[in-house]
Design an enzyme around this catalytic site. Structure first.
Site, short mmCIF file in Angstrom:
data_model
loop_
_atom_site.label_atom_id
_atom_site.label_comp_id
_atom_site.label_asym_id
_atom_site.label_seq_id
_atom_site.Cartn_x
_atom_site.Cartn_y
_atom_site.Cartn_z
N PRO A 181 0.81 -1.22 0.00
CA PRO A 181 0.00 0.00 0.00
C PRO A 181 0.85 1.27 0.00
O PRO A 181 0.35 2.34 -0.34
CB PRO A 181 -0.84 -0.11 1.27
N GLU B 20 2.19 -7.65 8.78
CA GLU B 20 2.32 -6.22 9.09
C GLU B 20 3.26 -5.52 8.13
O GLU B 20 3.31 -4.30 8.05
CB GLU B 20 2.84 -6.04 10.52
N ARG C 40 -3.95 -8.47 -20.67
CA ARG C 40 -4.88 -8.09 -21.75
C ARG C 40 -4.24 -7.15 -22.77
O ARG C 40 -4.75 -7.00 -23.87
CB ARG C 40 -6.19 -7.51 -21.17
N ASP D 173 -10.38 2.15 -24.26
CA ASP D 173 -10.62 1.91 -22.84
C ASP D 173 -10.71 3.20 -22.05
O ASP D 173 -10.08 4.19 -22.40
CB ASP D 173 -9.46 1.12 -22.21
CL1 6GU Z 1 -0.31 -3.73 -3.42
N1 6GU Z 1 -1.08 -4.43 -1.01
C1 6GU Z 1 -1.86 -4.29 0.08
N2 6GU Z 1 -1.68 -5.12 1.12
N3 6GU Z 1 -2.81 -3.38 0.18
C2 6GU Z 1 -2.97 -2.59 -0.86
C3 6GU Z 1 -2.21 -2.66 -2.03
C4 6GU Z 1 -1.25 -3.61 -2.07
N4 6GU Z 1 -2.62 -1.72 -2.88
C5 6GU Z 1 -3.60 -1.10 -2.26
N5 6GU Z 1 -3.82 -1.59 -1.05
#
Ligand code: 6GU
Length: 222
Positions: free
Chosen positions: A86, A113, A150, A164
């Site tokens: 994230p 974590e 794709r 798209d």
């Molecule tokens: Cl790549 N991993 C995790 N655990 N949460 C996320 C993410 C990735 N992308 C958005 N949220």
């Protein structure tokens, strides 16, 4: 293209790549996808792949050794190593096009974590699929693989993705099919006109209208 996905949960991938367009791309050898359980690479006698964080804190942290050894084992000069987290760079369609030009992607799914910071030293790119937190990188890796596959030559016709959403920073225009009237809802007259110039204009206007409504940020005027 070859894609290796490093995960502790290979079972999560069952079925996902065995349907529809991705299945066909695999069958036609346009893409090879390998799911690798990096627990197989741990030197720990109890098969551990994580440990408690130095300095304290909640949860477990993925250790360096299994991931370093696994990446070392499969990496070539043509590999691009991606860490899904994230805290990565937000994933966009432009990114998908760039990744589609690579020969070999190694995708590391983070979990628990987090991971030992030193894992970052063997990674070329860190990617996040959006501003929310998932339990792990597995679902994110499926998103990445789908969006890249794709775009590979011959997987779908280029005409199918040239319009798209997000190409030219615009969302898709509305499409309709038969019947002409359904439950009193009519297909816009212009689409039945056979006037291709007018149809193109209509689609562009609708694209802009839709984008302004829901994604003004894409037009830079939010
Ligand atoms: Cl790549 N991993 C995790 N655990 N949460 C996320 C993410 C990735 N992308 C958005 N949220």
């Amino acid at each position: 293209m070859k894609i290796d996905i490093l995960t502790l949960f290979p079972e999560m991938f069952k079925g996902v790549f065995e349907e529809s367009i991705i299945k066909r791309a695999i069958d036609e050898k346009k893409v090879e996808i390998n799911i690798i359980n990096f627990r197989d690479y741990t030197n720990d006698p109890h098969k551990k792949v994580d440990d408690t964080p130095y300095g304290g804190g909640a949860g477990m942290v993925l250790t360096c050794q299994p991931i370093f050894d696994c990446v070392n084992d499969i990496k070539t000069n043509d590999s691009k190593v991606i860490l899904l987290t994230p805290s990565g760079v937000p994933y966009k369609q432009k990114h998908a096009y760039e990744l589609a030009d690579e020969k070999h992607l190694i995708i590391i799914c983070g979990h628990y974590e987090g991971f030992d910071e030193r894992i970052r030293t063997i990674v070329d790119e860190e990617i996040s699929i959006g501003d929310y937190v998932l339990t792990g990188g597995e679902i994110a890796s499926m998103v990445l693989v789908d969006s890249v596959t794709r775009l590979l030559p011959g997987v779908i016709t280029e005409a199918s993705h040239k319009d798209d959403s997000f190409n030219n920073n615009l969302l898709d225009y509305p499409t309709y099919t038969k019947p002409r009237v359904y439950n009193g809802l009519e297909v816009p007259e212009v689409l039945l006109s056979g006037d291709h110039k007018k149809i193109e204009e209509f689609r562009r206007e609708e694209s802009i209208k839709k984008t302004r409504e829901v994604r003004p940020d894409l037009l830079g005027d939010d």
